[in-house]
Structures are given as structure tokens and as C-alpha cells.
Design a protein around this motif. Structure first.
Motif, PDB file in Angstrom:
ATOM      1  N   LEU A 132       0.845  -1.190   0.000  1.00  0.00           N
ATOM      2  CA  LEU A 132       0.000   0.000   0.000  1.00  0.00           C
ATOM      3  C   LEU A 132       0.882   1.242   0.000  1.00  0.00           C
ATOM      4  O   LEU A 132       1.790   1.358   0.822  1.00  0.00           O
ATOM      5  CB  LEU A 132      -0.899   0.041   1.237  1.00  0.00           C
ATOM      6  N   VAL A 133       0.585   2.167  -0.922  1.00  0.00           N
ATOM      7  CA  VAL A 133       1.209   3.484  -0.910  1.00  0.00           C
ATOM      8  C   VAL A 133       0.088   4.500  -0.717  1.00  0.00           C
ATOM      9  O   VAL A 133      -0.735   4.719  -1.607  1.00  0.00           O
ATOM     10  CB  VAL A 133       1.978   3.775  -2.203  1.00  0.00           C
ATOM     11  N   ASN A 134       0.053   5.088   0.468  1.00  0.00           N
ATOM     12  CA  ASN A 134      -0.993   6.033   0.847  1.00  0.00           C
ATOM     13  C   ASN A 134      -0.340   7.406   1.039  1.00  0.00           C
ATOM     14  O   ASN A 134       0.640   7.536   1.762  1.00  0.00           O
ATOM     15  CB  ASN A 134      -1.649   5.551   2.150  1.00  0.00           C
ATOM     16  N   LEU A 135      -0.891   8.430   0.383  1.00  0.00           N
ATOM     17  CA  LEU A 135      -0.268   9.746   0.349  1.00  0.00           C
ATOM     18  C   LEU A 135      -0.845  10.709   1.384  1.00  0.00           C
ATOM     19  O   LEU A 135      -0.781  11.918   1.209  1.00  0.00           O
ATOM     20  CB  LEU A 135      -0.406  10.341  -1.054  1.00  0.00           C
ATOM     21  N   GLY A 136      -1.350  10.176   2.484  1.00  0.00           N
ATOM     22  CA  GLY A 136      -1.994  11.019   3.480  1.00  0.00           C
ATOM     23  C   GLY A 136      -1.065  12.007   4.165  1.00  0.00           C
ATOM     24  O   GLY A 136      -1.425  13.156   4.397  1.00  0.00           O
ATOM     25  N   THR A 137       0.146  11.569   4.516  1.00  0.00           N
ATOM     26  CA  THR A 137       1.132  12.455   5.166  1.00  0.00           C
ATOM     27  C   THR A 137       2.481  12.219   4.503  1.00  0.00           C
ATOM     28  O   THR A 137       3.385  11.628   5.101  1.00  0.00           O
ATOM     29  CB  THR A 137       1.225  12.194   6.682  1.00  0.00           C
ATOM     30  N   PRO A 138       2.666  12.683   3.281  1.00  0.00           N
ATOM     31  CA  PRO A 138       3.856  12.308   2.498  1.00  0.00           C
ATOM     32  C   PRO A 138       5.092  13.111   2.871  1.00  0.00           C
ATOM     33  O   PRO A 138       5.446  14.105   2.227  1.00  0.00           O
ATOM     34  CB  PRO A 138       3.415  12.588   1.060  1.00  0.00           C
ATOM     35  N   THR A 139       5.777  12.686   3.918  1.00  0.00           N
ATOM     36  CA  THR A 139       7.038  13.304   4.291  1.00  0.00           C
ATOM     37  C   THR A 139       8.068  13.039   3.187  1.00  0.00           C
ATOM     38  O   THR A 139       7.882  12.164   2.331  1.00  0.00           O
ATOM     39  CB  THR A 139       7.550  12.727   5.603  1.00  0.00           C
ATOM     40  N   ALA A 140       9.173  13.753   3.233  1.00  0.00           N
ATOM     41  CA  ALA A 140      10.217  13.558   2.230  1.00  0.00           C
ATOM     42  C   ALA A 140      10.725  12.114   2.247  1.00  0.00           C
ATOM     43  O   ALA A 140      10.953  11.510   1.193  1.00  0.00           O
ATOM     44  CB  ALA A 140      11.358  14.534   2.479  1.00  0.00           C
ATOM     45  N   GLU A 141      10.892  11.561   3.451  1.00  0.00           N
ATOM     46  CA  GLU A 141      11.365  10.184   3.554  1.00  0.00           C
ATOM     47  C   GLU A 141      10.351   9.203   2.985  1.00  0.00           C
ATOM     48  O   GLU A 141      10.705   8.260   2.275  1.00  0.00           O
ATOM     49  CB  GLU A 141      11.675   9.849   5.010  1.00  0.00           C
ATOM     50  N   GLN A 142       9.076   9.413   3.284  1.00  0.00           N
ATOM     51  CA  GLN A 142       8.045   8.530   2.738  1.00  0.00           C
ATOM     52  C   GLN A 142       7.949   8.642   1.219  1.00  0.00           C
ATOM     53  O   GLN A 142       7.708   7.642   0.535  1.00  0.00           O
ATOM     54  CB  GLN A 142       6.682   8.836   3.364  1.00  0.00           C
ATOM     55  N   ARG A 143       8.117   9.836   0.689  1.00  0.00           N
ATOM     56  CA  ARG A 143       8.070   9.996  -0.760  1.00  0.00           C
ATOM     57  C   ARG A 143       9.179   9.191  -1.421  1.00  0.00           C
ATOM     58  O   ARG A 143       8.961   8.516  -2.432  1.00  0.00           O
ATOM     59  CB  ARG A 143       8.156  11.478  -1.143  1.00  0.00           C
ATOM     60  N   ASP A 144      10.380   9.247  -0.847  1.00  0.00           N
ATOM     61  CA  ASP A 144      11.480   8.451  -1.385  1.00  0.00           C
ATOM     62  C   ASP A 144      11.200   6.960  -1.256  1.00  0.00           C
ATOM     63  O   ASP A 144      11.484   6.176  -2.172  1.00  0.00           O
ATOM     64  CB  ASP A 144      12.778   8.789  -0.643  1.00  0.00           C
ATOM     65  N   ALA A 145      10.640   6.555  -0.124  1.00  0.00           N
ATOM     66  CA  ALA A 145      10.325   5.142   0.089  1.00  0.00           C
ATOM     67  C   ALA A 145       9.283   4.652  -0.910  1.00  0.00           C
ATOM     68  O   ALA A 145       9.384   3.540  -1.439  1.00  0.00           O
ATOM     69  CB  ALA A 145       9.835   4.921   1.513  1.00  0.00           C
ATOM     70  N   ALA A 146       8.281   5.478  -1.173  1.00  0.00           N
ATOM     71  CA  ALA A 146       7.237   5.096  -2.124  1.00  0.00           C
ATOM     72  C   ALA A 146       7.808   4.928  -3.524  1.00  0.00           C
ATOM     73  O   ALA A 146       7.512   3.940  -4.224  1.00  0.00           O
ATOM     74  CB  ALA A 146       6.135   6.151  -2.122  1.00  0.00           C
ATOM     75  N   ARG A 147       8.629   5.886  -3.944  1.00  0.00           N
ATOM     76  CA  ARG A 147       9.220   5.780  -5.282  1.00  0.00           C
ATOM     77  C   ARG A 147      10.103   4.541  -5.398  1.00  0.00           C
ATOM     78  O   ARG A 147      10.159   3.896  -6.454  1.00  0.00           O
ATOM     79  CB  ARG A 147      10.026   7.051  -5.583  1.00  0.00           C
ATOM     80  N   GLU A 148      10.778   4.193  -4.330  1.00  0.00           N
ATOM     81  CA  GLU A 148      11.629   3.005  -4.301  1.00  0.00           C
ATOM     82  C   GLU A 148      10.793   1.729  -4.346  1.00  0.00           C
ATOM     83  O   GLU A 148      11.087   0.793  -5.107  1.00  0.00           O
ATOM     84  CB  GLU A 148      12.471   3.050  -3.033  1.00  0.00           C
TER      85      GLU A 148
END
Length: 272
Positions: free
Chosen positions: A71-87
Motif C-alpha cells: 500500500l502506498v498512501n499519500l496522506g502524510t507524504p514526508t520527504a522520507e516517505q516519498r522516497d520510500a514510495a518511489r523506491e
């Protein structure tokens, strides 16, 4: 890839999908909203899946190749989470995109557009989010939809065809489409919209079901499960607080005995 994910259920049966989930508990990676992490993990445990909140760059891609669903949920997309999602989305095809509040806010809107290039198996959102993601609307009021499900039907079909997956539009009557077929799922209790994590955890359960069935079946089965479980919880609750607890109990009970779920699903009709 886990061997059990290579065999998909052929029938559009939520009952069969939930039984398969309980027999082969899927491992689900969640890169998700910080507000809903606990509720999402508990919902996955209730249905019989194993949650893993692995959202650290350097680990997210490795783990997504192991997980049965992501699951990739964009509710609170911190910079670290954005990188993790793209990865993560570079290492799996079994992933769900929940484009929380896209259209309204620029950072997550741009991120969602880039993630779409990696072709999610399922996109789950409310009508306003789906319209915005498809380029046909400006989004809702924060996380709340300002459009009805039917208003997003055309956008959902077009988005499904463009992304090559399934789009699930949540509302009073859920709409699920792969661009070729449209399925409506009936029922549910309004208290689910007054509990933090109702929609977000639905996306996680869809990701769990990707471990045992194809995307259309996964989205329909999860939607039917939430419709029935929320009604059971609503019938025994006095308000949102007691509902949240009752809902987790109901998810467990319905997933363990899912025979009534098929009746909530309308016939799959050709998209027009």
C-alpha cells in the motif's frame, strides 16, 4: 515472488477471495498516513493478514519485493516517505495507490502523477480524488469528497485504462472498474466515514487481497467486506468511538465467515 501470488481466482467472488486470504495469510507492506498507521495495522490483523509498516528508504524497495501486497498512501507524504514510495513501486507490481487529497495539495499531486507511471494494480480513492488524478477535477475538501461516485465513473474508467489497472471509487455505493467492466458494491454504514483510517485501511486490505487474487477481485472483495463489517459494527455502536472497536471485531468475524459477501456485489457490466 511468492509462489502463491501466481495463481489468481477466476471467479468474481468476495467469499472465495476472503477464504483464500485466511488460508494463506499475505504479508502487506504499508507506506501510509501517520494518522492511521495503528488502525490500518489492526484492520489487516483482523482480516487475517500480516502488516509491516516498512517505509524507510533503503529498505522499502527490498521489502516490496518480498511482500505479497504493498500500500502506498499519500496522506502524510514526508520527504522520507516519498522516497520510500518511489523506491517500493519499482520492485513490485502488486501495489495499491491511495491518492489522499490529490488535486488540492501540490506536493502529493505531483508525486501521485509520477507514481502512476509505475502502473499500480489498484487505485483507491473517493470520487473527488479519482477525478483529480484523472485530470478531470481539482480535488475535494481536504480528504473529503465533494463529488458523487457516479460523477467519477467516466474518469475512473479512463484512469483504469491509462494506468493499466483497477480503479475503486469509494462512496455510498462503491464503484470498481478495470476500464472494461464496472462493478458496484452496495451497503455500508456512515459511521465508517467518522473514524480515522476507514478508507486508508480499505486500501491496505485491497493490497492484502492482491496476494491471493487478481486486482478486480481484490478491490471488489475488500469493498464488500467493508460494507458488511461496517453495517454490523454500526448496529451495535453508540457512536464513532464504540464503532471503531466494533468494526475491527466485525472485520474478523466477516472475514472468517464471508458467505454473505457475494450478495453485495452487482453484476459486472461492460463499461460505456
Amino acid at each position: 515472488m511468492n509462489a502463491r501470488t501466481d495463481t489468481h481466482l477466476s471467479a468474481l467472488s468476495p467469499t472465495a477471495a476472503l477464504r483464500a486470504l485466511r488460508e494463506a495469510p499475505p504479508l502487506v507492506q504499508c507506506i501510509t498516513n501517520a494518522v492511521v498507521t495503528n488502525f490500518t495495522a489492526n484492520a489487516l490483523l483482523a482480516v487475517g493478514a500480516a502488516p509491516a509498516m516498512c517505509d524507510i528508504p533503503g529498505e522499502a524497495g527490498l521489502f516490496s519485493g518480498i511482500a505479497d501486497g504493498v500500500l502506498v498512501n499519500l496522506g502524510t507524504p514526508t520527504a522520507e516517505q516519498r522516497d520510500a514510495a518511489r523506491e517500493a513501486v519499482r520492485h513490485t507490481s502488486r501495489w495499491v495507490l491511495d491518492p489522499v487529497a490529490v488535486g488540492v495539495l501540490p506536493v502529493r499531486t505531483a508525486l501521485a502523477a509520477k507514481l502512476l507511471e509505475h502502473r499500480p494494480a489498484i487505485i483507491r480513492g473517493n470520487a473527488s480524488e479519482i477525478l483529480a488524478l484523472a485530470g478531470e477535477g481539482s480535488g475535494g475538501r481536504g480528504v473529503d469528497a465533494t463529488d458523487g461516485t457516479d460523477a467519477a465513473a467516466g474518469a475512473a474508467r479512463a484512469l483504469a485504462l491509462r494506468a493499466g489497472g483497477v480503479v475503486a471509487v469509494s462512496g455510498p455505493v462503491d464503484l470498481v472498474t478495470d476500464g472494461e467492466r464496472v462493478v458496484r458494491v452496495h451497503g455500508g454504514d456512515a459511521l465508517l466515514t467518522r473514524v480515522t483510517g476507514g478508507g486508508c485501511s480499505l486500501g491496505a486490505v485491497m493490497a492484502a487481497l492482491l496476494g491471493v487474487c487478481a486486482p478486480l477481485e481484490a478491490a471488489v472483495a475488500a469493498s464488500a467486506l467493508y460494507a458488511v463489517a461496517s453495517e454490523r459494527a454500526g448496529a451495535r455502536s453508540e457512536g464513532p468511538g464504540s464503532f471503531a472497536v466494533a468494526f475491527l471485531d466485525a472485520l474478523d468475524a466477516v472475514a472468517a465467515a464471508p458467505a454473505e459477501l457475494d450478495a453485495r456485489v452487482g453484476d459486472a457490466v461492460a463499461a460505456r
